[in-house]
Design an enzyme around this catalytic site. Structure first.
Site, PDB file in Angstrom:
ATOM      1  N   LYS A 211     -18.109  19.071  17.095  1.00  0.00           N
ATOM      2  CA  LYS A 211     -17.920  18.070  18.153  1.00  0.00           C
ATOM      3  C   LYS A 211     -18.355  16.683  17.694  1.00  0.00           C
ATOM      4  CE  LYS A 211     -17.481  21.184  21.964  1.00  0.00           C
ATOM      5  NZ  LYS A 211     -18.039  21.861  23.130  1.00  0.00           N
ATOM      6  N   ARG A 253     -19.800  29.600  20.191  1.00  0.00           N
ATOM      7  CA  ARG A 253     -18.340  29.403  20.104  1.00  0.00           C
ATOM      8  C   ARG A 253     -18.074  28.491  18.919  1.00  0.00           C
ATOM      9  NH1 ARG A 253     -14.515  25.778  21.703  1.00  0.00           N
ATOM     10  NH2 ARG A 253     -12.574  26.646  22.531  1.00  0.00           N
TER      11      ARG A 253
HETATM   12  N1  HH2 Z   1     -15.606  23.477  24.027  1.00  0.00           N
HETATM   13  C1  HH2 Z   1     -14.284  23.284  23.900  1.00  0.00           C
HETATM   14  C2  HH2 Z   1     -13.375  24.112  24.571  1.00  0.00           C
HETATM   15  N2  HH2 Z   1     -13.799  25.145  25.319  1.00  0.00           N
HETATM   16  N3  HH2 Z   1     -15.562  26.435  26.176  1.00  0.00           N
HETATM   17  C3  HH2 Z   1     -16.864  26.661  26.316  1.00  0.00           C
HETATM   18  N4  HH2 Z   1     -17.294  27.703  27.042  1.00  0.00           N
HETATM   19  N5  HH2 Z   1     -17.801  25.867  25.711  1.00  0.00           N
HETATM   20  C4  HH2 Z   1     -17.448  24.798  24.954  1.00  0.00           C
HETATM   21  O1  HH2 Z   1     -18.347  24.097  24.434  1.00  0.00           O
HETATM   22  C5  HH2 Z   1     -16.055  24.524  24.787  1.00  0.00           C
HETATM   23  C6  HH2 Z   1     -15.120  25.384  25.436  1.00  0.00           C
HETATM   24  C7  HH2 Z   1     -13.771  22.169  23.054  1.00  0.00           C
HETATM   25  O2  HH2 Z   1     -13.486  22.601  21.761  1.00  0.00           O
HETATM   26  P1  HH2 Z   1     -12.049  23.024  21.161  1.00  0.00           P
HETATM   27  O3  HH2 Z   1     -11.479  24.157  21.927  1.00  0.00           O
HETATM   28  O4  HH2 Z   1     -12.212  23.257  19.707  1.00  0.00           O
HETATM   29  O5  HH2 Z   1     -11.142  21.739  21.282  1.00  0.00           O
HETATM   30  P2  HH2 Z   1     -10.011  21.290  22.295  1.00  0.00           P
HETATM   31  O6  HH2 Z   1     -10.624  21.244  23.654  1.00  0.00           O
HETATM   32  O7  HH2 Z   1      -9.574  19.943  21.773  1.00  0.00           O
HETATM   33  O8  HH2 Z   1      -8.903  22.301  22.246  1.00  0.00           O
END
Ligand code: HH2
Length: 275
Positions: A211, A253
C-alpha cells in the site's frame, strides 16, 4: 473458525481480476491466467485466495454489477472446486453468486454484507472504511483513530455473530480513509484489537501489502521522489506483515505469498522452516 495445523495464522493471497488494481491490475484479466495464479499462490502456501473484481484503490471508479460478476464468477467457480475462496466485494448480488459457486468468505470493504453471510452460513470480514474509495483519502480525520476504528469493527463483529455468521474477522482497513500516520498508529495498536476481538469471537485480519503509505517510509524514491513505486515496496510489506503476525493477527492479506510464508515462518508464526 477454520484453523490450519498448529493454529498458525492464515495467509490470504490477493487475486484481482480487474484492469486497474493498484498492484496486479491488468495481470489476470484472462480467467485461465487468473485461476493459474490462484493455484500458484496456494502452492506457495496461501490458505485462501481472495478474488476481487472491483478496485478499491483511492479514487477508483465503481464497477457495475454485471461487469463485476463477469470478471469474478469464472475464476471463483474454477478455484472453489479445490481451493478456499473468498470474494472481495461490496455488492450483495456478487457475494451471493460467489457463495453459490463455492466461496466461503465474504471480504466486504463496505461493512454491510453480514446479512448475506448470515443467510448463507459463510464467513464475513468486517473492515473499517471512512467514506468510499472515490473520496476516502480526501483529508481523513479522527478524534482518536484507534478507539474509533476498533470500536466500529468490534461492534460490527458482535452484530454479525449475534445474527449467526459462523466466522467473523475484524480488519482495521489500512489505507481506507486513513493517512500514513493513521495507518502506523493502527498497526502500533494491533495487539489491543486482537485482545479485544478474541473474547468477542472474531479473528483479526490485516492488509498492508504494497500500500502507498509503505512507499513513503524509510527510503527515498527514485530520483528523490517522495513516493516509491508499488514494485519497490516488498521489504516494507514483509516488515508490516511480520509485525501484524507477531501482534496477534490471525490472517494477513498479501500479494507476495511465497515471501510472506517465509517471513511468517522465520517470525515463528508459520509452518516451521526446514533446517
Ligand atoms: N485492501 C484492498 C482490498 N481489499 N480487504 C480487506 N479485508 N483488507 C484490506 O486491507 C483490503 C481489502 C486493497 O488492495 P488490492 O485488492 O490489492 O487493490 P485494489 O483495491 O486496487 O484492487
Amino acid at each position: 473458525m477454520a484453523a490450519p495445523p498448529g493454529n498458525r495464522p492464515l495467509i490470504m493471497g490477493v487475486l484481482n481480476v480487474t484492469p486497474d488494481s493498484f498492484f496486479d491490475g491488468g495481470c489476470y484479466l484472462d480467467p485461465v491466467e487468473a485461476v493459474a495464479r490462484g493455484r500458484q499462490m496456494v502452492a506457495e502456501g496461501a490458505d485462501l485466495v481472495d478474488v476481487g473484481g472491483e478496485s478499491s484503490r483511492p479514487g477508483a471508479e465503481p464497477v457495475d454489477e454485471a461487469e463485476e460478476l463477469r470478471r469474478v464468477m469464472p475464476v471463483v467457480e474454477a478455484l472453489a472446486a479445490d481451493v478456499r475462496v473468498s470474494v472481495d466485494t461490496a455488492k450483495p448480488a456478487v457475494a451471493v453468486a460467489a457463495v453459490a459457486a463455492g466461496a466461503t468468505l465474504v471480504n466486504d470493504i463496505s461493512g454491510a454484507l453480514w446479512p448475506v453471510a448470515a443467510e448463507h452460513g459463510v464467513g464475513w470480514v468486517a473492515m473499517h472504511m471512512r467514506g468510499t474509495p472515490r473520496d476516502m483519502q480526501r483529508d481523513p480525520r479522527y478524534e482518536n483513530v484507534v478507539a474509533e476504528v476498533h470500536g466500529a469493527v468490534l461492534a460490527a463483529a458482535r452484530k454479525a455473530l449475534a445474527a449467526g455468521v459462523p466466522e467473523v474477522w475484524v480488519d482495521p482497513g489500512i489505507g481506507f480513509g486513513k493517512t500514513a500516520a493513521h495507518n502506523l498508529v493502527l498497526l502500533a495498536h494491533l495487539a489491543e484489537l486482537a485482545a479485544a476481538a478474541g473474547p468477542v469471537g472474531a479473528g483479526v485480519l490485516v492488509g498492508t501489502s504494497r500500500k502507498s503509505f509503505l512507499g513513503r517510509l524509510g527510503r527515498a524514491g527514485p530520483e528523490g521522489q517522495e513516493l516509491r513505486p508499488v514494485e519497490d515496496r516488498l521489504e516494507e510489506s514483509l516488515a508490516t506483515v511480520t509485525w501484524a503476525l507477531t501482534q496477534g493477527a490471525g490472517m494477513v492479506r498479501v500479494h507476495d505469498v511465497a515471501a510472506t510464508v517465509m517471513a511468517a515462518a522465520l517470525a515463528g508464526r508459520g509452518e516451521p522452516v526446514a533446517a
